[in-house]
Each structure stands twice: as structure tokens, then as C-alpha cells.
Design a protein around this motif. Structure first.
Motif, mmCIF file in Angstrom:
data_model
loop_
_atom_site.group_PDB
_atom_site.id
_atom_site.type_symbol
_atom_site.label_atom_id
_atom_site.label_comp_id
_atom_site.label_asym_id
_atom_site.label_seq_id
_atom_site.Cartn_x
_atom_site.Cartn_y
_atom_site.Cartn_z
ATOM 1 N N PRO A 137 0.878 -1.192 -0.274
ATOM 2 C CA PRO A 137 0.076 -0.019 -0.092
ATOM 3 C C PRO A 137 0.817 1.407 -0.083
ATOM 4 C CG PRO A 137 0.059 -1.111 2.094
ATOM 5 C CD PRO A 137 0.911 -1.936 1.321
ATOM 6 N N PRO A 138 0.359 2.308 -0.396
ATOM 7 C CA PRO A 138 1.007 3.654 -0.320
ATOM 8 C C PRO A 138 1.061 4.200 1.084
ATOM 9 C CG PRO A 138 -1.146 4.113 -1.045
ATOM 10 C CD PRO A 138 -1.148 2.616 -1.180
ATOM 11 N N THR A 139 2.218 4.782 1.322
ATOM 12 C CA THR A 139 2.645 5.093 2.597
ATOM 13 C C THR A 139 1.300 5.975 3.423
ATOM 14 O OG1 THR A 139 3.476 7.188 1.963
ATOM 15 C CG2 THR A 139 4.989 5.240 2.284
ATOM 16 N N THR A 140 0.385 6.577 2.590
ATOM 17 C CA THR A 140 -0.661 7.519 3.167
ATOM 18 C C THR A 140 -1.665 6.337 3.283
ATOM 19 O OG1 THR A 140 -1.305 8.126 0.816
ATOM 20 C CG2 THR A 140 -0.027 9.553 2.214
ATOM 21 N N ALA A 141 -1.706 5.221 2.945
ATOM 22 C CA ALA A 141 -2.907 4.328 3.177
ATOM 23 C C ALA A 141 -3.319 3.881 4.758
ATOM 24 C CB ALA A 141 -2.571 2.916 2.551
ATOM 25 N N THR A 142 -4.661 3.733 5.026
ATOM 26 C CA THR A 142 -5.123 3.529 6.362
ATOM 27 C C THR A 142 -5.465 1.882 6.325
ATOM 28 O OG1 THR A 142 -7.406 3.997 5.553
ATOM 29 C CG2 THR A 142 -6.317 5.758 6.356
ATOM 30 N N ARG A 143 -5.067 1.264 5.573
ATOM 31 C CA ARG A 143 -5.462 -0.206 5.520
ATOM 32 C C ARG A 143 -4.358 -0.779 4.678
ATOM 33 N NH1 ARG A 143 -9.872 2.151 3.007
ATOM 34 N NH2 ARG A 143 -10.370 1.450 0.820
ATOM 35 N N PRO A 144 -3.947 -2.062 4.868
ATOM 36 C CA PRO A 144 -2.671 -2.740 4.170
ATOM 37 C C PRO A 144 -3.151 -3.357 2.855
ATOM 38 C CG PRO A 144 -3.624 -4.052 5.838
ATOM 39 C CD PRO A 144 -4.133 -2.973 6.111
ATOM 40 N N GLY A 146 -6.940 -3.830 -0.029
ATOM 41 C CA GLY A 146 -8.154 -3.139 -0.577
ATOM 42 C C GLY A 146 -8.120 -1.816 -1.200
ATOM 43 N N ASN A 147 -7.111 -1.384 -1.556
ATOM 44 C CA ASN A 147 -6.618 0.041 -1.942
ATOM 45 C C ASN A 147 -6.916 0.297 -3.435
ATOM 46 O OD1 ASN A 147 -5.814 1.438 0.716
ATOM 47 N ND2 ASN A 147 -4.246 -0.332 0.440
ATOM 48 N N ALA A 148 -7.488 -0.785 -4.089
ATOM 49 C CA ALA A 148 -7.586 -0.720 -5.617
ATOM 50 C C ALA A 148 -6.446 -0.255 -6.359
ATOM 51 C CB ALA A 148 -8.735 0.288 -5.958
ATOM 52 N N GLN A 149 -5.203 -0.750 -5.852
ATOM 53 C CA GLN A 149 -4.079 -0.530 -6.559
ATOM 54 C C GLN A 149 -3.860 -1.851 -7.341
ATOM 55 O OE1 GLN A 149 -1.548 0.009 -2.650
ATOM 56 N NE2 GLN A 149 -0.378 1.025 -4.127
ATOM 57 N N MET A 166 -2.521 -16.632 -5.182
ATOM 58 C CA MET A 166 -3.814 -16.087 -5.868
ATOM 59 C C MET A 166 -3.249 -14.584 -6.041
ATOM 60 S SD MET A 166 -7.294 -15.360 -3.926
ATOM 61 C CE MET A 166 -7.922 -17.211 -3.999
ATOM 62 N N LEU A 167 -3.676 -13.891 -7.317
ATOM 63 C CA LEU A 167 -3.478 -12.714 -7.477
ATOM 64 C C LEU A 167 -4.507 -11.452 -6.997
ATOM 65 C CD1 LEU A 167 -1.418 -10.601 -9.073
ATOM 66 C CD2 LEU A 167 -2.827 -11.326 -10.983
ATOM 67 N N ALA A 168 -4.160 -10.788 -6.455
ATOM 68 C CA ALA A 168 -5.073 -9.458 -5.909
ATOM 69 C C ALA A 168 -4.396 -8.179 -6.242
ATOM 70 C CB ALA A 168 -5.247 -9.782 -4.356
ATOM 71 N N GLY A 169 -5.492 -7.390 -6.069
ATOM 72 C CA GLY A 169 -5.046 -5.763 -6.173
ATOM 73 C C GLY A 169 -5.356 -5.307 -7.643
ATOM 74 N N GLY A 170 -6.308 -4.228 -7.773
ATOM 75 C CA GLY A 170 -6.645 -3.591 -8.701
ATOM 76 C C GLY A 170 -7.402 -4.396 -10.062
ATOM 77 N N LEU A 171 -7.865 -5.651 -9.596
ATOM 78 C CA LEU A 171 -8.347 -6.591 -10.706
ATOM 79 C C LEU A 171 -9.976 -6.077 -11.117
ATOM 80 C CD1 LEU A 171 -6.974 -9.969 -9.825
ATOM 81 C CD2 LEU A 171 -6.109 -8.349 -11.527
ATOM 82 N N ASN A 172 -10.446 -6.093 -12.329
ATOM 83 C CA ASN A 172 -11.720 -5.915 -12.587
ATOM 84 C C ASN A 172 -12.121 -6.995 -13.753
ATOM 85 O OD1 ASN A 172 -11.034 -4.213 -14.960
ATOM 86 N ND2 ASN A 172 -10.152 -2.978 -13.465
ATOM 87 N N PRO A 173 -13.378 -6.775 -14.281
ATOM 88 C CA PRO A 173 -13.714 -7.496 -15.394
ATOM 89 C C PRO A 173 -12.802 -7.106 -16.693
ATOM 90 C CG PRO A 173 -15.863 -6.787 -14.017
ATOM 91 C CD PRO A 173 -14.590 -6.156 -13.426
ATOM 92 N N ASP A 174 -12.478 -5.771 -16.842
ATOM 93 C CA ASP A 174 -11.706 -5.209 -17.887
ATOM 94 C C ASP A 174 -10.219 -5.767 -17.947
ATOM 95 O OD1 ASP A 174 -14.241 -3.990 -18.903
ATOM 96 O OD2 ASP A 174 -13.633 -2.219 -17.628
ATOM 97 N N ASN A 175 -9.702 -6.180 -17.034
ATOM 98 C CA ASN A 175 -8.207 -6.373 -16.986
ATOM 99 C C ASN A 175 -7.880 -7.644 -16.318
ATOM 100 O OD1 ASN A 175 -8.267 -6.330 -14.202
ATOM 101 N ND2 ASN A 175 -7.121 -4.191 -14.216
ATOM 102 N N VAL A 176 -8.786 -8.383 -16.087
ATOM 103 C CA VAL A 176 -8.556 -9.985 -15.357
ATOM 104 C C VAL A 176 -7.832 -11.007 -16.665
ATOM 105 C CG1 VAL A 176 -10.901 -10.853 -15.514
ATOM 106 C CG2 VAL A 176 -9.291 -11.833 -13.810
ATOM 107 N N VAL A 177 -8.276 -10.874 -17.515
ATOM 108 C CA VAL A 177 -7.997 -11.595 -18.636
ATOM 109 C C VAL A 177 -6.377 -11.395 -18.915
ATOM 110 C CG1 VAL A 177 -8.102 -12.254 -21.153
ATOM 111 C CG2 VAL A 177 -10.051 -12.172 -19.970
ATOM 112 N N SER A 192 -13.291 -4.109 -4.883
ATOM 113 C CA SER A 192 -13.784 -2.807 -5.450
ATOM 114 C C SER A 192 -13.894 -2.848 -7.000
ATOM 115 C CB SER A 192 -12.659 -1.950 -5.228
ATOM 116 O OG SER A 192 -11.560 -1.864 -5.523
ATOM 117 N N GLY A 193 -13.199 -3.853 -7.525
ATOM 118 C CA GLY A 193 -13.319 -4.040 -8.911
ATOM 119 C C GLY A 193 -14.655 -4.455 -9.594
#
Length: 220
Positions: A137-144, A146-149, A166-177, A192-193
Motif C-alpha cells: 500500500p502507499p505510505t498514506t494508506a489507512t489499511r494494508p 483493498g486500496n484498488a492498486q 492468488m493474485l489480488a490488487g486492482g483487478l476488474n472485469p476489464d483487466n482480469v484476462v 472494489s473491481g
């Protein structure tokens, strides 16, 4: 007990369930795991009682994963007393993950934030069933997490995973493939994706994500 998809089938976890429509969509469209976030700073936070009510909507179906951030034993025990969980996903050290598995006898997944290839584990550790690889997470994040990065997927090229992962972080239907083609991830985690608003899942996006994640075959 290990909860894994069939060989050659990419696993899908939908995390941060807070409401009925999202949970029901995970069941209907065949998610492998659903995640409940027990971390109060998250917009997807639920209490164990709320997670129990959602989980009770369907017997069987996706395995239930509880996400905890540096939890002590009392926190884990209270949650497990209220809601049956198939997996404990934690932010902690490898040593702590081993302790949790020994104490509770429940499969433990360890969230592993990375920023460079050197952060990727290369040896197996006892007590950890699966790693979740996600961006630091970025240094300003309030949680480790789930920041959509979005992680730099190229970091995984040439990595020999010592664990199921398992891969996590910033995934959504448009980029998962693209994500699974580049990384070869055997399983993916989204939160969040697939949301229409923070903490509110879109059933249509859940269906789309699961379909696309599984549209690319891989060798188990």
C-alpha cells in the motif's frame, strides 16, 4: 481441509461482501470463495454477526473466508464462535500465520504485499496454505490492502511459487484476462473491481469477472 477448485479451473474469490445481492450473485455464478472483511477501517467491514446472516442465506456453495489484519487470538476466537469460517486470511508474519493455524486448526492464507521481485517468497513455510500476492500500500494508506492498486504483473514472470497462490490488487472485469495471461495466476481475488459503490457489489460485474477469469485455461 483444503478448499481448491478442480485442476485446471482458475479459482475466483470475491472479497468484501456486505449485502445480500452481492452474496447471492457469488453463489449463483459459482465463485469459489467469498470474503468477509473484519477490519473496521475498511468500507467493506462487517461484524461476525452480519457475516453469519449473509452466510446463512445459502448452505454450501463458496467457501467462507474471514479477512483479519494483525489479529490476536481473542479476536479470531470471537469471530469463529459466531460465524463458521472455512479459511482465515490474515495480514501478519509467516511466524504468526503458523501460530494461528496451530491454535485454530483452520486453513490460513497469508496476504503478502510486494513491490519488487525480491519480496516474492521462494521457500515454503509451515502453516500457510495459500499466499495472496498484492501490491504494497502507499505510505498514506489507512489499511494494508483493498486500496484498488494494480500490481506490476511482470514481477511474477520467472517466479517459482513455493505455495498455491492468488493474485489480488486492482483487478476488474476489464483487466482480469490480461492479468492471468501475464502472471499465470491459478486464482484471482477481487473486491472494489466488482462494486457499484464502496462496499456494494454489482451482480452483473461479479458474473462478468468470474466468466472472464475462467476463460483463459492454464495447467494446474
Amino acid at each position: 481441509m483444503t478448499f481448491s477448485p478442480a485442476p485446471g479451473v482458475r479459482g475466483v474469490k470475491i472479497c468484501g461482501l456486505t449485502e445480500e445481492a452481492g452474496f447471492d450473485a457469488c453463489v449463483t455464478h459459482g465463485a469459489d470463495w467469498v470474503g468477509f472483511v473484519f477490519f473496521e477501517r475498511s468500507p467493506r467491514y462487517v461484524t461476525p454477526a452480519q457475516a453469519r446472516a449473509l452466510s446463512a442465506r445459502h448452505v454450501g456453495g463458496p467457501a467462507r473466508v474471514g479477512l483479519f489484519v494483525y489479529p490476536d487470538d481473542d479476536t479470531l476466537a470471537r469471530a469463529l464462535d459466531i460465524v463458521p469460517l472455512d479459511v482465515l486470511q490474515i495480514y501478519a508474519s509467516f511466524e504468526r500465520a503458523t501460530e494461528v493455524h496451530a491454535r485454530f486448526g483452520v486453513p490460513v492464507w497469508l496476504s503478502q504485499p510486494v513491490s519488487t521481485g525480491a519480496d516474492l517468497p521462494t521457500t515454503r513455510r509451515a502453516g500457510v496454505e495459500r499466499l495472496l500476492i498484492e501490491p504494497k500500500p502507499p505510505t498514506t494508506a489507512t489499511r494494508p490492502g483493498g486500496n484498488a492498486q494494480q500490481l506490476d504483473w511482470s514481477l511474477m514472470q520467472g517466479w517459482a511459487p513455493p505455495f498455491p497462490w492468488m493474485l489480488a490488487g486492482g483487478l476488474n472485469p476489464d483487466n482480469v484476462v490480461e492479468a492471468v495471461i501475464v502472471t499465470g495466476a491459478p486464482a484471482v481475488d477481487v473486491s472494489s473491481g466488482v462494486e457499484s459503490a464502496p462496499g456494494i457489489k454489482s451482480p452483473r460485474a461479479i458474473a462478468d469477472f468470474i466468466h472472464k477469469a475462467r476463460s483463459v485455461t492454464f495447467s494446474a
